[in-house]
Design an enzyme around this catalytic site. Structure first.
Site, mmCIF file in Angstrom:
data_model
loop_
_atom_site.group_PDB
_atom_site.id
_atom_site.type_symbol
_atom_site.label_atom_id
_atom_site.label_comp_id
_atom_site.label_asym_id
_atom_site.label_seq_id
_atom_site.Cartn_x
_atom_site.Cartn_y
_atom_site.Cartn_z
ATOM 1 N N ALA A 69 0.885 -1.378 0.192
ATOM 2 C CA ALA A 69 0.256 0.110 -0.001
ATOM 3 C C ALA A 69 0.207 1.188 -0.061
ATOM 4 O O ALA A 69 0.109 2.212 -0.438
ATOM 5 C CB ALA A 69 -1.014 -0.386 0.983
ATOM 6 N N GLN A 176 -6.950 -0.206 5.571
ATOM 7 C CA GLN A 176 -7.431 -0.852 7.346
ATOM 8 C C GLN A 176 -8.967 -1.427 6.877
ATOM 9 O O GLN A 176 -9.583 -1.787 7.690
ATOM 10 C CB GLN A 176 -7.150 0.119 8.156
ATOM 11 C CG GLN A 176 -6.601 0.505 8.303
ATOM 12 C CD GLN A 176 -5.500 -0.840 9.069
ATOM 13 O OE1 GLN A 176 -6.144 -1.940 9.548
ATOM 14 N NE2 GLN A 176 -3.808 -0.869 9.043
ATOM 15 N N SER A 194 -3.386 -3.840 0.661
ATOM 16 C CA SER A 194 -1.725 -4.487 0.763
ATOM 17 C C SER A 194 -2.004 -5.708 1.788
ATOM 18 O O SER A 194 -3.585 -5.996 2.353
ATOM 19 C CB SER A 194 -1.709 -3.980 1.629
ATOM 20 O OG SER A 194 0.142 -3.940 1.988
ATOM 21 N N HIS A 196 -1.364 -7.975 3.299
ATOM 22 C CA HIS A 196 -0.290 -8.799 4.305
ATOM 23 C C HIS A 196 -2.039 -8.214 5.457
ATOM 24 O O HIS A 196 -0.952 -8.952 6.834
ATOM 25 C CB HIS A 196 1.149 -8.059 4.349
ATOM 26 C CG HIS A 196 0.897 -6.850 4.798
ATOM 27 N ND1 HIS A 196 0.843 -6.274 6.493
ATOM 28 C CD2 HIS A 196 1.023 -6.086 3.704
ATOM 29 C CE1 HIS A 196 1.521 -4.898 6.350
ATOM 30 N NE2 HIS A 196 1.480 -4.562 4.799
ATOM 31 N N THR A 232 9.287 -7.668 -13.494
ATOM 32 C CA THR A 232 8.553 -9.199 -14.028
ATOM 33 C C THR A 232 7.076 -9.379 -13.029
ATOM 34 O O THR A 232 7.333 -8.948 -11.807
ATOM 35 C CB THR A 232 9.545 -9.856 -13.693
ATOM 36 O OG1 THR A 232 10.902 -9.839 -14.044
ATOM 37 C CG2 THR A 232 9.234 -11.206 -14.219
ATOM 38 N N CYS A 318 4.262 2.906 11.924
ATOM 39 C CA CYS A 318 4.741 3.875 10.425
ATOM 40 C C CYS A 318 5.239 5.625 10.823
ATOM 41 O O CYS A 318 5.612 6.294 10.638
ATOM 42 C CB CYS A 318 4.304 4.417 9.090
ATOM 43 S SG CYS A 318 4.029 2.044 8.576
#
Lengths: 368, 86
Positions: A69, A176, A194, A196, A232, A318
């Site tokens: 993200a 989120q 994202s 994960h 790739t 973060c």
């Protein structure tokens, strides 16, 4: 392990890991290669992408796969700004993730003018404020769907409608939200996510964009799956993303109900403690419960719990260098609460035993 | 008089304060304002020993001695009253 930091990242589901490894083993060739093995990889990849689009209910959208993200947010913001250089105004908010704040800072230093939507008393966007801030030279409105610290679900669909009526592109950071709460992804021109965050591997995310919406790439290197992100194609990671999305869409109601029950239990048990106040209000998604332990510094509480084998954070990982929660302060207007808040994030994997350990530890902490 | 501002690209409080500084550019132009980034100017920032809250304003006299330090987000008026005055 009492882990309550699922909003930061989630463990990769074993079924997702299996899908990733199998794809990596079975589809070796570059999907952009012209030989037969490449075409086999491409067919598999296209089928997985269609699965993602179908399960997310995307209509006339394209997914630009990214490293996560943070890259998606950067691509959306800088990509639009660079595509529309005659327009040098952006509207956002001050509860955004650092990967939105940082590109905005970058653009401001490059001469862009920024404005920020104010929050109402519930910590939600004031839509009248948004309406008044959009100008002739606004190139983008970028707003987060769920505040990562308080879990408050923002009225982003309504905000996007305002932007659309004024002819301005709208980017939503839904990192989120996806996999946790209902969200109309077709309401936005650009959406970051994202994998994960919903039990997939770290290292893959996406930017969903309207078909035909042009962006200036961050990474130059020629066309790959799309013309805005070279590299790739990550076949195995896309396969993992497809599996993670398949799992949460299949099991959505049970997962949500479990998390809601855990949240209710926490509120019931901790609500009895006078020095604990809940910061997440009725607009919060159940996956996040933000609360303050009045008189106890946030970071010290996080460390105190960590020493006892209980893992959570005070705020978004973060932005951990700031000593206080802007989001909590926006809702509470209370510095004591903003400096003593912690974020408990819950999952369908959270057990009652883990919850009891957390409740007991917080009781000890407040009595300390 | 010199003012050192320490901020970070990811910090929302710093972002809004930068916007306010832009509004005060006539006033700030009278000072030698050095803006340092917590992550990109680590060596220059280190001697100032900043804590967890950003941004940080450090006002220095002509000999480079710290006169006052203002920590955290400030309104435009507060920036005038607390940072940019003689």
């Amino acid at each position: 392990m009492p882990y309550f930091d699922y909003s930061a990242t989630t463990p990769c589901d074993p079924e997702v890991s299996k899908a990733l490894l199998e794809a990596d083993r079975d589809y070796v060739a570059n999907p952009n290669a012209s030989h037969a093995l490449g075409r086999t990889s491409r067919a598999f990849l296209d089928e997985r992408i269609r699965s993602i689009q179908t399960r997310l209910g995307l209509i006339q959208k394209e997914i630009v796969f990214t490293s996560g993200a943070s890259e998606s947010n950067n691509l959306a913001i800088k990509g639009v700004a660079n595509k529309l250089p005659e327009k040098k105004h952006i509207v956002s908010s001050l509860i955004e993730h650092s990967s939105v704040v940082a590109p905005l800072t970058y653009l401001m230093r490059a001469g862009y003018d920024l404005d920020f939507v104010t929050l109402d008393e519930d910590g939600r966007y004031d839509l009248e404020s948004l309406t008044s801030l959009i100008r002739e030279d606004t190139c983008l409105v970028t707003l987060v769907a769920v505040d990562s610290e308080t879990g408050i679900r923002q009225p982003v669909e309504e905000a996007a409608l305002i932007a659309r009526e004024k002819g301005v592109l709208f980017h939503c950071d839904a990192t989120q939200a996806i996999g946790k709460c209902p969200i109309d992804l077709n309401a936005f021109d650009l959406v970051s996510f994202s994998v994960h965050k919903f039990y997939g591997p770290k290292g893959i995310g996406g930017l969903i964009r309207n078909q035909g919406l042009e962006l200036i790439p961050l990474i130059n290197g020629g066309k790959s799956l799309t013309n805005v992100r070279s590299g790739t194609p990550a076949v195995s990671f896309v396969a993992a993303a497809a599996k993670a999305i398949e799992l949460f869409t299949f099991d959505e109601v049970r997962r949500f109900d479990h998390v809601k029950a855990m949240n209710d239990k926490l509120r019931e048990a901790l609500g009895e403690i006078p020095s604990i106040t809940f910061n997440t209000n009725r607009y919060g998604i159940p996956h996040i419960l933000n609360l303050s332990l009045i008189g106890k510094d946030s970071d010290e509480t996080v460390e105190w719990l960590s020493e006892r084998g209980i893992y959570l954070t005070a705020r978004s990982a973060c932005s951990g260098k700031e000593g206080f929660s802007r989001s909590v302060h926006a809702i509470t207007k209370d510095e004591a609460r903003a400096t003593s808040s912690i974020r408990i994030s819950l999952s369908h994997l959270t057990t009652m035993d883990e919850l009891e350990q957390l409740i007991q530890a917080l009781k000890e902490r407040t009595a300390d | 008089m010199k003012v050192v501002m320490i901020s970070a690209t990811w910090c929302p409080a710093c972002l809004i304060v930068h916007k306010r500084l832009r509004e005060l550019k006539e006033l700030t132009a009278r000072y030698s304002l050095e803006i340092l980034d917590l992550d990109f100017d680590e060596e220059k920032v280190a001697p100032y020993t900043v804590g967890k809250t950003l941004p940080v304003f450090i006002v220095l006299d002509e000999e480079g001695k710290e006169i006052r330090r203002i920590v955290g987000e400030r309104t435009a008026l507060e920036l005038k009253e607390e940072v940019f005055h003689d």
